[in-house]
Design a protein around this motif. Structure first.
Motif, mmCIF file in Angstrom:
data_model
loop_
_atom_site.group_PDB
_atom_site.id
_atom_site.type_symbol
_atom_site.label_atom_id
_atom_site.label_comp_id
_atom_site.label_asym_id
_atom_site.label_seq_id
_atom_site.Cartn_x
_atom_site.Cartn_y
_atom_site.Cartn_z
ATOM 1 N N GLU A 43 0.833 -1.204 0.000
ATOM 2 C CA GLU A 43 0.000 0.000 0.000
ATOM 3 C C GLU A 43 0.869 1.255 0.000
ATOM 4 O O GLU A 43 0.533 2.271 -0.589
ATOM 5 N N LYS A 44 1.997 1.170 0.670
ATOM 6 C CA LYS A 44 2.969 2.263 0.701
ATOM 7 C C LYS A 44 4.339 1.653 0.978
ATOM 8 O O LYS A 44 4.436 0.521 1.468
ATOM 9 N N ALA A 45 5.378 2.402 0.661
ATOM 10 C CA ALA A 45 6.732 1.909 0.881
ATOM 11 C C ALA A 45 7.356 2.645 2.058
ATOM 12 O O ALA A 45 7.711 3.817 1.957
ATOM 13 N N ASN A 46 7.444 1.955 3.193
ATOM 14 C CA ASN A 46 8.121 2.508 4.362
ATOM 15 C C ASN A 46 8.715 1.354 5.157
ATOM 16 O O ASN A 46 8.575 0.181 4.795
ATOM 17 N N ASN A 47 9.390 1.686 6.257
ATOM 18 C CA ASN A 47 10.102 0.642 6.998
ATOM 19 C C ASN A 47 9.156 -0.395 7.598
ATOM 20 O O ASN A 47 9.495 -1.570 7.692
ATOM 21 N N LEU A 48 7.956 0.026 7.961
ATOM 22 C CA LEU A 48 6.999 -0.913 8.566
ATOM 23 C C LEU A 48 6.457 -1.909 7.548
ATOM 24 O O LEU A 48 6.350 -3.105 7.829
ATOM 25 N N THR A 49 6.112 -1.415 6.340
ATOM 26 C CA THR A 49 5.579 -2.330 5.330
ATOM 27 C C THR A 49 6.655 -3.291 4.843
ATOM 28 O O THR A 49 6.368 -4.467 4.573
ATOM 29 N N ILE A 50 7.894 -2.812 4.743
ATOM 30 C CA ILE A 50 8.979 -3.695 4.322
ATOM 31 C C ILE A 50 9.268 -4.744 5.394
ATOM 32 O O ILE A 50 9.436 -5.933 5.109
ATOM 33 N N THR A 51 9.298 -4.305 6.663
ATOM 34 C CA THR A 51 9.524 -5.247 7.768
ATOM 35 C C THR A 51 8.447 -6.318 7.794
ATOM 36 O O THR A 51 8.734 -7.518 7.920
ATOM 37 N N ARG A 52 7.202 -5.894 7.647
ATOM 38 C CA ARG A 52 6.081 -6.845 7.670
ATOM 39 C C ARG A 52 6.158 -7.794 6.469
ATOM 40 O O ARG A 52 5.892 -8.992 6.594
ATOM 41 N N PHE A 53 6.530 -7.249 5.321
ATOM 42 C CA PHE A 53 6.658 -8.072 4.110
ATOM 43 C C PHE A 53 7.709 -9.166 4.309
ATOM 44 O O PHE A 53 7.478 -10.331 3.983
ATOM 45 N N VAL A 54 8.866 -8.799 4.856
ATOM 46 C CA VAL A 54 9.933 -9.777 5.089
ATOM 47 C C VAL A 54 9.492 -10.828 6.102
ATOM 48 O O VAL A 54 9.657 -12.037 5.885
ATOM 49 N N GLN A 55 8.902 -10.365 7.203
ATOM 50 C CA GLN A 55 8.473 -11.292 8.251
ATOM 51 C C GLN A 55 7.418 -12.270 7.740
ATOM 52 O O GLN A 55 7.502 -13.480 7.968
ATOM 53 N N ASP A 56 6.412 -11.743 7.068
ATOM 54 C CA ASP A 56 5.341 -12.611 6.556
ATOM 55 C C ASP A 56 5.879 -13.591 5.517
ATOM 56 O O ASP A 56 5.494 -14.770 5.506
ATOM 57 N N SER A 57 6.782 -13.103 4.653
ATOM 58 C CA SER A 57 7.329 -13.961 3.602
ATOM 59 C C SER A 57 8.151 -15.099 4.201
ATOM 60 O O SER A 57 8.040 -16.260 3.778
ATOM 61 N N LEU A 58 8.982 -14.778 5.196
ATOM 62 C CA LEU A 58 9.804 -15.816 5.837
ATOM 63 C C LEU A 58 8.944 -16.808 6.605
ATOM 64 O O LEU A 58 9.203 -18.015 6.586
ATOM 65 N N THR A 59 7.938 -16.293 7.291
ATOM 66 C CA THR A 59 7.041 -17.180 8.055
ATOM 67 C C THR A 59 6.374 -18.182 7.129
ATOM 68 O O THR A 59 6.324 -19.393 7.403
ATOM 69 N N ASN A 60 5.856 -17.688 6.002
ATOM 70 C CA ASN A 60 5.191 -18.578 5.051
ATOM 71 C C ASN A 60 6.173 -19.556 4.417
ATOM 72 O O ASN A 60 5.831 -20.706 4.140
ATOM 73 N N PHE A 61 7.400 -19.102 4.211
ATOM 74 C CA PHE A 61 8.396 -19.942 3.560
ATOM 75 C C PHE A 61 8.813 -21.107 4.446
ATOM 76 O O PHE A 61 8.998 -22.230 3.971
ATOM 77 N N PHE A 62 8.968 -20.850 5.739
ATOM 78 C CA PHE A 62 9.488 -21.875 6.638
ATOM 79 C C PHE A 62 8.396 -22.736 7.289
ATOM 80 O O PHE A 62 8.716 -23.688 7.989
ATOM 81 N N LEU A 63 7.138 -22.378 7.103
ATOM 82 C CA LEU A 63 6.065 -23.174 7.714
ATOM 83 C C LEU A 63 6.211 -24.645 7.342
ATOM 84 O O LEU A 63 6.545 -24.978 6.197
ATOM 85 N N PRO A 64 5.972 -25.563 8.296
ATOM 86 C CA PRO A 64 5.465 -25.339 9.666
ATOM 87 C C PRO A 64 6.568 -25.095 10.700
ATOM 88 O O PRO A 64 6.283 -25.021 11.895
ATOM 89 N N ASP A 65 7.819 -24.989 10.254
ATOM 90 C CA ASP A 65 8.911 -24.767 11.195
ATOM 91 C C ASP A 65 8.945 -23.314 11.657
ATOM 92 O O ASP A 65 8.518 -22.401 10.951
ATOM 93 N N TYR A 82 14.298 4.146 4.586
ATOM 94 C CA TYR A 82 13.296 3.222 5.134
ATOM 95 C C TYR A 82 13.789 1.776 5.079
ATOM 96 O O TYR A 82 13.399 0.950 5.908
ATOM 97 N N MET A 83 14.689 1.461 4.125
ATOM 98 C CA MET A 83 15.268 0.126 4.083
ATOM 99 C C MET A 83 16.259 -0.067 5.231
ATOM 100 O O MET A 83 16.329 -1.140 5.838
ATOM 101 N N VAL A 84 17.024 0.974 5.518
ATOM 102 C CA VAL A 84 17.956 0.917 6.646
ATOM 103 C C VAL A 84 17.185 0.715 7.950
ATOM 104 O O VAL A 84 17.562 -0.098 8.801
ATOM 105 N N LYS A 85 16.081 1.441 8.095
ATOM 106 C CA LYS A 85 15.242 1.300 9.289
ATOM 107 C C LYS A 85 14.612 -0.087 9.355
ATOM 108 O O LYS A 85 14.525 -0.683 10.441
#
Length: 330
Positions: A43-65, A82-85
């Motif tokens: 929806e927008k590009a900032n540190n929160l959306t990028i952080t959430r994107f990485v976290q959600d992507s990794l969680t889905n990738f490693f499931l069920p671990d 925002y990437m540094v943050k």
């Protein structure tokens, strides 16, 4: 098994923010490969959306671990604030993670300051590009007069080092291109008239000579950094050599160039850790050992220091939009 991840964001042809995440395995014996494993519209590009994107992507990738801190040890991105943050945010979840901003991006930002310091050369490149843009008759005349020389390059600001590549071309072929421009007679073309005027300015030739003799190494370094499967020792050696070459540039512009490069390196804090690790791999004994587990340090033998694979994934994405989705719909 330790992972590295590269993340970047771009804007597509419809103005949407698109994030890509690539993941790879860091092995001690052989270079790893990166794979695109997540692509999402933000929806927008900032540190929160990028952080959430990485976290959600990794969680889905490693499931069920579950994702442990030791699984994710290297995060690559560009140096946007925002990437540094986002990298700082992710370190709260992954204590063993290093965040390195892309060194190829960094060198390109250094090269951009050169373009700003040579406005006459920049204007010449811009106007000559316009002279031959969508002008088949002029291109044909150029090819007839210069059968062994390519059409003057058309640099794109968003593509690394293309402006300096154009500078090197004009330095090698200045008189030839000038003769073609002089032979063209369309007085209604403002680009052509401006090009003729610039080629008469003796300062252009002086600037091209200075740029060719002092900045030839920039494009070469970026090209080498884009090479896949290089070892950390090789990649760090390229950056060290680049810094050394920067110090040899004379004049005011050389001073600005060096300061910009120093800023790029100083602000890339975790890269200093990889530099020390590379020195250890090379057998140096006079450095401080990073406060990282020995088993993890060994995994950095083939650690990448650029996010070029993410950039390539965007090129494929945008090419797909142009060829498969002419309406702009995904």
């Amino acid at each position: 098994m330790q992972k590295s991840e590269g993340v970047d964001e771009t804007t597509d042809s419809c103005g949407r923010y698109i994030a890509h995440a690539l993941i790879g395995v860091l092995e001690e014996a052989t270079p790893g490969r990166s794979y695109l494993f997540a692509s999402k519209k933000l929806e927008k590009a900032n540190n929160l959306t990028i952080t959430r994107f990485v976290q959600d992507s990794l969680t889905n990738f490693f499931l069920p671990d579950a994702i442990t801190g030791e699984k994710f040890i290297l995060f690559l991105s560009d140096a946007a604030p925002y990437m540094v943050k986002a990298g700082q945010n992710l370190k709260n979840f992954y204590s063993d993670m290093l965040h390195v901003t892309c060194l190829a991006h960094g060198i390109n930002r250094v090269a951009e300051c050169t373009r700003e310091e040579f406005p006459l050369v920049n204007d010449m490149i811009t106007f000559v590009k316009k002279v031959f843009l969508k002008a088949p008759i002029r291109i044909q005349l150029y090819k007839e007069k210069c059968p062994n020389i390519s059409i003057p390059p058309q640099p794109v600001v968003t593509r690394w080092s293309t402006w300096l590549d154009a500078v090197m071309f004009y330095a090698d072929n200045y008189e030839t291109v000038k003769s073609v421009i002089d032979d063209l007679t369309d007085s209604s073309s403002s680009a052509l008239m401006s090009s003729k005027k610039l080629f008469k300015n003796p300062q252009i030739k002086k600037d091209l000579i200075f740029l060719k003799t002092n900045y030839f190494f920039v494009s070469t370094t970026i090209t080498k950094l884009e090479k896949s499967y290089a070892s950390l020792t090789e990649s760090v050696a390229l950056i060290n050599q680049f810094e050394s070459d920067c110090k040899k540039i004379c004049g005011v512009t050389g001073s600005l160039f060096r300061k910009k490069m120093e800023s790029v390196i100083q602000n890339n804090t975790d890269f200093h850790i990889l530099q020390n690790i590379a020195k250890m791999f090379a057998g140096a004994n006079t450095i401080n050992v990073p406060d990282i587990k020995t088993s993890i340090i060994c995994k950095y033998k083939y650690a990448p220091i650029t996010s070029v694979d993410v950039e390539r994934s965007f090129s494929v994405f945008k090419h797909g939009q142009e060829t498969k989705f002419p309406s702009g719909k995904l």
